[in-house]
Design an enzyme around this catalytic site. Structure first.
Site, PDB file in Angstrom:
ATOM      1  N   ASP A  49      41.883  48.572  36.355  1.00  0.00           N
ATOM      2  CA  ASP A  49      41.325  47.241  36.203  1.00  0.00           C
ATOM      3  C   ASP A  49      40.058  47.518  35.206  1.00  0.00           C
ATOM      4  O   ASP A  49      38.929  46.978  35.375  1.00  0.00           O
ATOM      5  CB  ASP A  49      40.489  46.816  37.486  1.00  0.00           C
ATOM      6  CG  ASP A  49      40.455  45.143  37.541  1.00  0.00           C
ATOM      7  OD1 ASP A  49      40.746  44.501  36.494  1.00  0.00           O
ATOM      8  OD2 ASP A  49      39.607  44.930  38.265  1.00  0.00           O
ATOM      9  N   GLY A  60      32.040  39.423  47.676  1.00  0.00           N
ATOM     10  CA  GLY A  60      33.651  39.468  47.216  1.00  0.00           C
ATOM     11  C   GLY A  60      34.541  39.416  48.592  1.00  0.00           C
ATOM     12  O   GLY A  60      33.997  39.158  49.745  1.00  0.00           O
TER      13      GLY A  60
END
Length: 954
Positions: free
Chosen positions: A756, A641
């Site tokens: 999230d 990521g």
């Protein structure tokens, strides 16, 4: 001989101390003692006499300290018991210093002459001391917006002169204390005008004894607590009451009939309770402006005719109250009516406003009723919403009332006063309404019960600004002008307005000016126009004082008394002071070093004060993680990521882990990393992915999580994992995820907003138990921001709360919205946004509540539609759609969602508390390991991590 000299020095030192404490200013010693526990005190707090030398924030009468007012100057530390020695103190105002922490010392009760105790918007915590009842001269007590816990001290009932009591926005719990025998209680406060107890955890019934006809109460605010039972009839005896907020509690039974006696009431909030029986008759409330009875269990009834007799009404909120029949035309002809919200009822027929509707009407929401027609009027220009009514469902109409309106919040900002703007202002300066570049004092004005709802009316803000300037000028404050901007209704139905106050006579305020402005607002010297109702102010730290240099020492001046001491004693005293100064400077240097390198002096084998306060997580060396990941081999890599790489590893004890390794360019500061792992290490729940440990070694920053073998819920819904999920298994998974979120919201310390929530962040272990994962965007709710966090918008499109997206105010209800999307995804196996179609709209358009399974077979995932009877599906869809309501106050809390899913499972014949079966034994398919759940934005991203909430709030 040396012993004699030592004794002589001690005696001389005692003599000097006695001389100092018996000099004109006897309070200097106690102020110096207070300073030992405080940081960032004003630089001019030096010398021997704070009264003569006019220390900032200190006022005196005859050389005795009578007032300490220090708002918004960045004070930190704790308030020591030495405050109790300032026996002449009448006013203590330390508001808006959020880094003032610790408990409120019981020694506060020694201040027998104190009339104003104001600690608004600080970081105090712990229980309120019983000694508050000793402050017999106290008239004004404001402790709101802190972190106080425990019960309300009954001793407050002894404060016979108290007229203002604000304990709102804390964590106070337990019952409301009333007198019983020799035990005092709040019912004894017959001179009180303000009961502000909203946004706490108070429980039990409101004692009937609390209210009486002797009271002069104007405001009773109990919103968002856990109060139960019926509302006592004695409330109807408080004839002077102007504002009553009982919303968002657990009240039941009928609304007392004699509430109609409150003829002075302007605002009445009864929403989000369990009230039953008929709608209360409010005919006598002729000056009522704001009425909210939404979300209760009243008996089905037509809109009562007495509503049209309330000629002062501006706002009517009656969603989900069991209304039936047609909407009367004269409801819209109330002269001042601005907003009518009647959504989620059974209203039918043709909607008609008539020809004499109010010119102030600007918003009508009839969503989810049975309206079949609408008589349009050419003059009508207000927002009208008729979504989920037959008039919109049964035709291909493109009328504006069948779509969501544009955000109704106002973008108002105070205009400039016909002046020529300054050509250039520096990056941290602001141009005032008088076109002067300066450094304003800023904060937020919050109005708890405004009588209006149309935020687009600029006239009301002009009157607010004008009245505030008059107040500042009449109190001779150094204010040139002020600006109001961005009025917004938050999830508490409070009106928030940004305030900027600009200095006169220069471009900066001094500390005295800031404290004066803060005090005018904190002790309610400023009275806003009546239509704004009760308010409070939360000021920001003022960082623009001209004297940027902080005070270097804490020396005690010796004044005229030095002349009585021999020169040798002066030398000894100087040496002592120099030693103390050197010692403190050394301590400051060590603290600065620890701030830059918080692990520098930590021996993991011995522990110590510098190590993170971990609860269940351990520290790994670089070599340990290098070994367990086979030297971070490519074969161990399970993804990457923006923060770096994720590796699968095996610890020495055989435990599988996922290791997040930050890239050097993305690592955050050591202090932030330490604080972050301290927070995450406190998160322990079977439905939340656990933090095993961390590494802060050889320049590396790594987080170590438990490894979850069956990947994400998204993988299973899409078929990538090979695991087939039937209805029962999906209910078990969604219940586990809901319990994990409830834990983060209600039981984590501090509470955490995930920010999230999505199916890729819900993981399935070897028994298909759900675990909430990835805290890379999470936000903790600190003591100063327990209702919301103002932050830049981050999250995943499709799951993102539209209210958060528009206001940038993140609340726990933002997670609830995202969870509602997950629930819809669970039953449809569709992406939230797929081929331009939004899952919420797709489900709502397909729904028909009159048909089996709400007519949703076309949108359901075939896997669950073919294997079992879908018992409880309708209730599941109902709670999911409640979660995705447009505004947070309409959505349930996660604990309500958990209870409803448990009830659905029981209805379907499943045990909500049974463990899931082994995936390898009873589930079709096998995990294929397609990707891994630890791959989203990580905790290492400083701008999106757990620690930037305060930065973004500024």
């Amino acid at each position: 001989m040396s012993v004699r000299i030592g004794v002589l020095f001690v005696l001389l030192f005692i003599f000097i101390h006695v001389l100092l404490t018996s000099a004109q200013n006897r309070d200097i010693v106690y102020l110096q003692a207070l300073m030992d526990n405080l940081h960032n005190t004003p630089p001019n707090w030096v010398g021997s006499d704070p009264c003569v030398e006019k220390w900032d924030g200190i006022s005196c009468i005859e050389s005795r300290v009578t007032s300490i007012t220090l708002s918004s100057i960045g004070l930190s530390g704790e308030l020591s018991g030495d405050i109790g020695q300032l026996s002449e103190l009448q006013t203590l105002d330390l508001s808006y210093n959020k880094d003032l922490t610790g408990s409120l010392t019981p020694d506060i009760g020694s201040l027998k002459k104190l009339s104003n105790l104001i600690l608004v918007g600080c970081g105090f915590n712990g229980p309120l001391p019983e000694t508050l009842g000793s402050l017999t001269q106290l008239g004004y007590l404001a402790l709101n917006s802190n972190g106080f816990t425990g019960p309300i001290p009954p001793s407050i009932g002894k404060l016979s002169k108290l007229y203002w009591l604000d304990l709102a926005d804390n964590k106070l719990s337990g019952p409301i204390p009333v007198s019983k025998g020799p035990t005092p209680g709040l019912d004894q406060l017959v001179n009180i005008k303000h009961f502000h107890f909203g946004k706490n955890k108070l429980s039990g019934e409101i004692p009937p004894r609390l209210f009486s006809s002797k009271m002069s109460l104007k405001h009773v605010l109990f919103e968002e607590n856990q109060l139960t039972g019926t509302v006592p009839l004695t409330l109807g005896l408080v004839q002077n009451l102007e504002v009553l907020r009982l919303d968002r509690n657990l009240f039941s039974g009928e609304v007392p009939s004699n509430i109609n006696n409150l003829t002075s009431l302007n605002q009445l909030y009864l929403s989000n309770n369990n009230f039953e029986g008929p709608l209360p008759n409010l005919t006598g409330m002729k000056i009522l402006n704001y009425l909210d009875m939404s979300n209760n269990s009243f008996q089905p009834s037509e809109i009562p005719p007495w509503l049209s007799s309330l000629q002062s009404l501006t706002t009517l909120m009656m969603q989900d109250t069991g209304l039936i029949g047609e909407v009367p035309v004269d409801l819209f002809s109330i002269p001042q009516i601005e907003t009518v919200v009647l959504r989620n009822n059974q209203l039918n027929g043709t909607l008609d406003f008539g020809d004499s509707y109010s010119n102030h009407l600007h918003f009508i929401d009839m969503t989810n009723n049975l309206i079949s027609g609408y008589t349009e009027r050419s003059r009508y220009s207000a927002d009208l919403i008729l979504i989920s009514n037959p008039i919109c469902r049964e035709s291909d109409t493109t009328a504006s009332y069948c779509d969501l309106p544009i955000d109704s919040n106002s973008s108002y900002s105070t205009p400039q006063n016909n002046c020529n703007p300054e050509t250039t202002c520096t990056s941290d300066q602001v141009s005032s309404p008088n076109c002067k570049c300066s450094y304003p004092y800023t904060g937020t004005l919050t109005f708890r019960a405004p009588s209006f709802s149309n935020l687009g009316n600029s006239t009301i803000y002009t009157s607010l600004q004008s009245s505030m300037m008059v107040s500042f000028q009449s109190n001779h404050l150094p204010v040139d002008s002020l600006s109001l901007s961005q009025p917004t209704k938050n999830s508490d139905k409070y009106l928030e307005i940004n305030l900027a106050v600009f200095p006169s006579g220069g471009e900066r305020f001094n500390r005295s000016g800031i404290s004066q402005i803060g005090f005018i607002l904190s002790n309610q010297t400023y009275k806003p126009p009546h239509s704004f109702g009760p308010y409070f102010f939360l000021g920001h730290n003022y960082d623009f004082f001209a004297d940027a240099t902080k005070r270097k020492g804490k020396s005690i001046g010796i004044g005229v008394t030095i002349g009585v001491v021999v020169g040798g004693c002066v030398l000894v005293l100087l040496l002592i002071i120099a030693g103390i100064y050197a010692f403190r400077e050394k301590g400051r240097a060590e603290r600065a070093t620890k701030k830059n390198s918080p692990f520098a002096s930590w021996d993991p084998d011995k522990g110590g004060g510098d190590c993170p306060q971990l609860k269940g997580a351990r520290s790994f060396t670089y070599e340990e993680l290098k070994t367990c990941t086979n030297n971070f081999a490519i074969t161990a890599n399970i993804g990457s990521g923006g923060y770096g790489m994720v590796y699968r590893g095996t610890l020495r004890n055989g435990q599988l882990v996922a290791v997040k390794r930050a890239q050097l360019r993305s690592t955050q500061g050591g202090l932030e990393f330490k604080t972050e792992i301290e927070l995450l290490s406190r998160v322990h729940h079977k439905n939340v992915v656990g933090l095993v440990g961390f590494c802060f070694d050889e320049g590396e920053q790594m987080l170590v999580y438990e490894f979850i073998v069956n990947g994400t819920l998204k993988d299973s819904l899409s078929g990538r994992s090979g695991i087939r999920l039937d209805w029962m298994r999906r209910l078990k998974i969604i219940l586990g995820a809901a319990r994990g979120l409830q834990y983060l919201h209600d039981l984590a310390d501090p509470p955490i907003i995930h920010r999230d929530v999505k199916t890729t962040n819900i993981l399935l272990d070897e028994r298909l138990n759900a675990k909430v994962a990835d805290f890379g965007l999470s936000k903790p709710l600190g003591d100063a921001d327990r209702t919301h966090v103002t932050t830049q918008v981050k999250g995943t499109m499709g799951y993102m709360d539209p209210e958060y997206y528009m206001t940038q105010q993140l609340t726990e209800k933002s997670d609830v919205y995202s969870f509602g999307i997950v629930m819809l995804e669970l039953i449809t196996a569709r992406n939230p946004i797929e081929k331009g179609k939004y899952i919420v709209r797709e489900v709502k358009e397909a729904m028909d509540r009159e048909k089996d399974l709400y007519n949703l077979r076309e949108v359901l995932d075939p896997i669950i539609g073919l294997t079992h009877e879908l018992q409880g599906l309708e209730r599941f869809v109902d709670i999911a759609l409640r979660c995705v309501e447009d505004t947070g106050n309409q959505r349930p809390r996660m604990n309500e969602v958990v209870k409803e899913i448990e009830s659905i499972m029981e209805l379907a014949g499943f045990n909500p508390n049974a463990e899931s079966a082994s995936a390898s034994e009873s589930y079709e398919g096998k995990s294929k390991g397609s990707g891994h759940p630890y791959l989203n934005e990580s905790l290492f991203s400083y701008s999106g991590g757990l620690l930037d909430s305060n930065l973004e709030a500024k």
